[in-house]
Scaffold this motif. Structure first.
Motif, PDB file in Angstrom:
ATOM      1  N   GLN A   1      47.539  53.466 -25.104  1.00 16.24           N
ATOM      2  CA  GLN A   1      47.091  54.053 -23.838  1.00 16.24           C
ATOM      3  C   GLN A   1      46.052  55.149 -24.045  1.00 16.24           C
ATOM      4  OE1 GLN A   1      50.754  55.289 -21.988  1.00 16.24           O
ATOM      5  NE2 GLN A   1      51.195  53.248 -21.189  1.00 16.24           N
ATOM      6  N   ASN A   2      45.938  55.664 -25.252  1.00 13.22           N
ATOM      7  CA  ASN A   2      44.962  56.713 -25.533  1.00 13.22           C
ATOM      8  C   ASN A   2      43.563  56.176 -25.823  1.00 13.22           C
ATOM      9  OD1 ASN A   2      47.754  57.924 -27.049  1.00 13.22           O
ATOM     10  ND2 ASN A   2      46.676  59.298 -25.662  1.00 13.22           N
ATOM     11  N   PHE A   3      43.441  54.875 -25.989  1.00 15.40           N
ATOM     12  CA  PHE A   3      42.143  54.313 -26.383  1.00 15.40           C
ATOM     13  C   PHE A   3      41.123  54.402 -25.241  1.00 15.40           C
ATOM     14  CE2 PHE A   3      44.407  52.961 -29.957  1.00 15.40           C
ATOM     15  CZ  PHE A   3      43.548  52.400 -30.890  1.00 15.40           C
ATOM     16  N   PRO A   4      39.886  54.768 -25.555  1.00 14.97           N
ATOM     17  CA  PRO A   4      38.841  54.896 -24.525  1.00 14.97           C
ATOM     18  C   PRO A   4      38.236  53.534 -24.176  1.00 14.97           C
ATOM     19  CG  PRO A   4      37.917  55.478 -26.644  1.00 14.97           C
ATOM     20  CD  PRO A   4      39.384  55.191 -26.887  1.00 14.97           C
ATOM     21  N   ILE A   5      39.067  52.662 -23.616  1.00 16.29           N
ATOM     22  CA  ILE A   5      38.650  51.299 -23.273  1.00 16.29           C
ATOM     23  C   ILE A   5      38.796  51.098 -21.773  1.00 16.29           C
ATOM     24  CG2 ILE A   5      39.159  48.843 -23.561  1.00 16.29           C
ATOM     25  CD1 ILE A   5      40.202  49.494 -26.354  1.00 16.29           C
ATOM     26  N   CYS A   6      37.761  50.546 -21.149  1.00 17.51           N
ATOM     27  CA  CYS A   6      37.797  50.204 -19.729  1.00 17.51           C
ATOM     28  C   CYS A   6      37.676  48.686 -19.566  1.00 17.51           C
ATOM     29  CB  CYS A   6      36.651  50.868 -18.975  1.00 17.51           C
ATOM     30  SG  CYS A   6      36.926  52.602 -18.602  1.00 17.51           S
ATOM     31  N   ALA A   7      38.266  48.189 -18.506  1.00 17.65           N
ATOM     32  CA  ALA A   7      38.129  46.775 -18.160  1.00 17.65           C
ATOM     33  C   ALA A   7      37.227  46.667 -16.940  1.00 17.65           C
ATOM     34  CB  ALA A   7      39.488  46.153 -17.868  1.00 17.65           C
ATOM     35  N   LEU A   8      36.213  45.821 -17.036  1.00 19.41           N
ATOM     36  CA  LEU A   8      35.314  45.562 -15.915  1.00 19.41           C
ATOM     37  C   LEU A   8      35.611  44.182 -15.358  1.00 19.41           C
ATOM     38  CD1 LEU A   8      31.913  46.870 -17.334  1.00 19.41           C
ATOM     39  CD2 LEU A   8      33.614  48.115 -15.979  1.00 19.41           C
ATOM     40  N   ARG A   9      35.813  44.120 -14.061  1.00 21.43           N
ATOM     41  CA  ARG A   9      36.036  42.844 -13.382  1.00 21.43           C
ATOM     42  C   ARG A   9      34.707  42.387 -12.774  1.00 21.43           C
ATOM     43  NH1 ARG A   9      40.839  40.960 -11.741  1.00 21.43           N
ATOM     44  NH2 ARG A   9      41.713  43.071 -11.828  1.00 21.43           N
ATOM     45  N   ILE A  10      34.219  41.235 -13.210  1.00 22.40           N
ATOM     46  CA  ILE A  10      32.928  40.719 -12.763  1.00 22.40           C
ATOM     47  C   ILE A  10      33.175  39.478 -11.912  1.00 22.40           C
ATOM     48  CG2 ILE A  10      30.646  39.920 -13.485  1.00 22.40           C
ATOM     49  CD1 ILE A  10      31.193  41.230 -16.215  1.00 22.40           C
ATOM     50  N   THR A  11      32.680  39.499 -10.682  1.00 25.02           N
ATOM     51  CA  THR A  11      32.858  38.348  -9.789  1.00 25.02           C
ATOM     52  C   THR A  11      31.506  37.822  -9.361  1.00 25.02           C
ATOM     53  OG1 THR A  11      33.092  39.885  -7.920  1.00 25.02           O
ATOM     54  CG2 THR A  11      35.114  39.072  -8.925  1.00 25.02           C
TER      55      THR A  11
ATOM     56  N   PRO B   1      23.918  36.264  -8.893  1.00 27.44           N
ATOM     57  CA  PRO B   1      24.311  37.608  -8.457  1.00 27.44           C
ATOM     58  C   PRO B   1      25.793  37.860  -8.738  1.00 27.44           C
ATOM     59  CG  PRO B   1      23.087  36.463  -6.730  1.00 27.44           C
ATOM     60  CD  PRO B   1      23.429  35.437  -7.763  1.00 27.44           C
ATOM     61  N   VAL B   2      26.104  39.056  -9.220  1.00 33.52           N
ATOM     62  CA  VAL B   2      27.494  39.407  -9.509  1.00 33.52           C
ATOM     63  C   VAL B   2      27.790  40.804  -8.984  1.00 33.52           C
ATOM     64  CG1 VAL B   2      27.629  37.957 -11.571  1.00 33.52           C
ATOM     65  CG2 VAL B   2      26.914  40.355 -11.792  1.00 33.52           C
ATOM     66  N   GLN B   3      29.084  41.053  -8.819  1.00 37.58           N
ATOM     67  CA  GLN B   3      29.574  42.388  -8.500  1.00 37.58           C
ATOM     68  C   GLN B   3      30.485  42.834  -9.632  1.00 37.58           C
ATOM     69  OE1 GLN B   3      31.417  41.988  -4.596  1.00 37.58           O
ATOM     70  NE2 GLN B   3      29.548  42.740  -3.618  1.00 37.58           N
ATOM     71  N   VAL B   4      30.431  44.127  -9.970  1.00 41.98           N
ATOM     72  CA  VAL B   4      31.211  44.659 -11.079  1.00 41.98           C
ATOM     73  C   VAL B   4      32.027  45.851 -10.588  1.00 41.98           C
ATOM     74  CG1 VAL B   4      31.147  45.568 -13.431  1.00 41.98           C
ATOM     75  CG2 VAL B   4      29.350  43.999 -12.646  1.00 41.98           C
ATOM     76  N   GLU B   5      33.293  45.868 -10.940  1.00 41.10           N
ATOM     77  CA  GLU B   5      34.142  47.002 -10.611  1.00 41.10           C
ATOM     78  C   GLU B   5      35.101  47.272 -11.767  1.00 41.10           C
ATOM     79  OE1 GLU B   5      36.617  46.233  -7.260  1.00 41.10           O
ATOM     80  OE2 GLU B   5      37.385  44.339  -8.034  1.00 41.10           O
ATOM     81  N   GLN B   6      35.428  48.528 -11.964  1.00 43.65           N
ATOM     82  CA  GLN B   6      36.387  48.885 -12.994  1.00 43.65           C
ATOM     83  C   GLN B   6      37.798  48.594 -12.504  1.00 43.65           C
ATOM     84  OE1 GLN B   6      35.791  52.696 -14.965  1.00 43.65           O
ATOM     85  NE2 GLN B   6      33.658  52.761 -14.293  1.00 43.65           N
ATOM     86  N   THR B   7      38.640  48.152 -13.413  1.00 42.21           N
ATOM     87  CA  THR B   7      40.018  47.832 -13.059  1.00 42.21           C
ATOM     88  C   THR B   7      40.943  48.346 -14.142  1.00 42.21           C
ATOM     89  OG1 THR B   7      41.502  46.039 -12.370  1.00 42.21           O
ATOM     90  CG2 THR B   7      40.000  45.568 -14.182  1.00 42.21           C
TER      91      THR B   7
END
Length: 262
Positions: free
Chosen positions: A87-97, A159-165
Motif C-alpha cells: 500500500q505504500n508504493f507510489p503506483i496509480c491505476a488509470l482507467r482508459i475508456t 478518442p479516449v477518456q482517462v480517469e484515476q481509479t
C-alpha cells in the motif's frame, strides 16, 4: 551495504547500470530512514534484483506492480523498523475508456503503450497494461498519473477518456486465449512459430535478431528447449505461456496447450 560486492556477477553493461540505480535507492532508504522506490522493472530483472537484495540487513525489500499478477514491478525499500507494505508504493491505476461510436474497436496493448510513450513518458514509469473490450487499466508511477490523465485524449485514432481509479477497484485481468496445437519438438523456433503462425525461417530470423524472450530473458538460440510454465514473447508479434506438454501423436508430433496473451 557493499555496493561493489553486490554488483559482482552483473556482466552486461546495461544490466549493471540499472542495478547500480536500484542500489542507489536502497542506499537512500538506508541512510535517510525513509521508503524509496525504483521505476518499474520487467519480471526477470525485478526477480533477479530482489533475490540479490532480500537479505540486506536492517532493510525491507518488496516487489509490487499494482496487483499480485503484474509482471512489471517496482522494488520498494524501507528500514526494518517501519511499517511497510504494498500500500505504500507510489503506483496509480488509470482507467482508459474508448468512445463507443468512434475510432477502432480492436486496440491492442501496443496501441496503448505507444500512445502513452508518445506523450514523452519514460518506459520505466509505465507498468502493466490490462486491455479488455470495455476498458483498459494502466498502472503508472504516481508522479506522472495526472499528466497522462490530462494529455492522453487519443489511442491510435480513437478518442479516449482517462480517469484515476483505486487499485482495490481493479477487476479486469489479462485476457488470454487457450490454444491447443502440435509441434515437431519443444525447440523455441518450432513452438513459437506454430503459436504465432510464422514460418521457421522467419521465427529463426527474429530469434537471431534478439527479439525473442523466454521468461523475460533474451534468447538467441532457436534450439532452446521450452518447458511447462515458460513465458515466451516475440517483440512485435505477441507472447504466450506454455501451459502443458502432452504425449506424441501418431505423426510423432507433441501435443501442447498454450495461453496466448491478447
Amino acid at each position: 551495504m557493499n555496493k561493489q560486492a553486490l554488483l559482482q556477477g552483473m556482466t552486461q553493461p546495461e544490466e549493471r547500470l540499472l542495478f547500480a540505480k536500484v542500489l542507489d535507492q536502497a542506499a537512500f532508504s538506508y541512510r535517510r530512514h525513509v521508503p524509496a522506490f525504483t521505476d518499474f522493472l520487467d519480471m526477470a530483472k525485478s526477480g533477479k534484483f530482489l533475490e540479490k537484495l532480500q537479505h540486506l540487513p536492517d532493510l525491507q525489500v518488496i516487489a509490487y506492480g499494482g496487483t499480485m499478477e503484474c509482471e512489471r514491478r517496482m522494488l520498494g525499500f524501507a528500514p526494518e523498523y517501519l511499517t511497510f507494505s504494498q500500500q505504500n508504493f507510489p503506483i496509480c491505476a488509470l482507467r482508459i475508456t474508448k468512445h463507443p461510436k468512434f475510432g477502432q474497436t480492436d486496440l491492442s496493448h501496443r496501441d496503448y503503450l505507444g500512445s502513452i510513450l508518445g506523450l514523452g513518458i519514460d518506459r520505466g514509469k509505465i507498468g502493466d497494461i490490462l486491455v479488455s473490450e470495455t476498458e483498459t487499466i494502466c498502472f503508472v508511477a504516481e508522479e506522472i498519473a495526472g499528466y497522462i490523465s490530462a494529455q492522453l485524449t487519443k489511442v491510435s485514432r480513437t478518442p479516449v477518456q482517462v480517469e484515476q481509479t483505486e487499485l482495490s477497484e481493479i477487476t479486469i485481468k489479462k485476457e488470454v486465449e487457450i490454444r491447443r496445437l502440435t509441434a515437431a519438438s519443444l525447440r523455441l523456433d518450432a513452438v513459437a512459430g506454430g503459436v504465432l503462425h510464422m514460418s521457421r525461417g522467419k521465427i529463426q530470423a527474429l530469434i537471431a535478431a534478439e527479439k525473442a524472450n523466454v521468461n523475460w530473458n533474451v534468447v538467441t538460440n532457436p534450439a532452446c528447449l521450452l518447458k511447462e510454465g515458460d513465458m515466451v514473447s516475440v517483440r512485435g508479434f505477441g507472447r504466450f505461456r506454455l501451459c502443458s506438454i502432452g504425449e506424441r501423436n501418431k505423426k510423432d508430433r507433441i501435443s501442447l496447450e498454450v495461453s496466448v496473451y491478447r
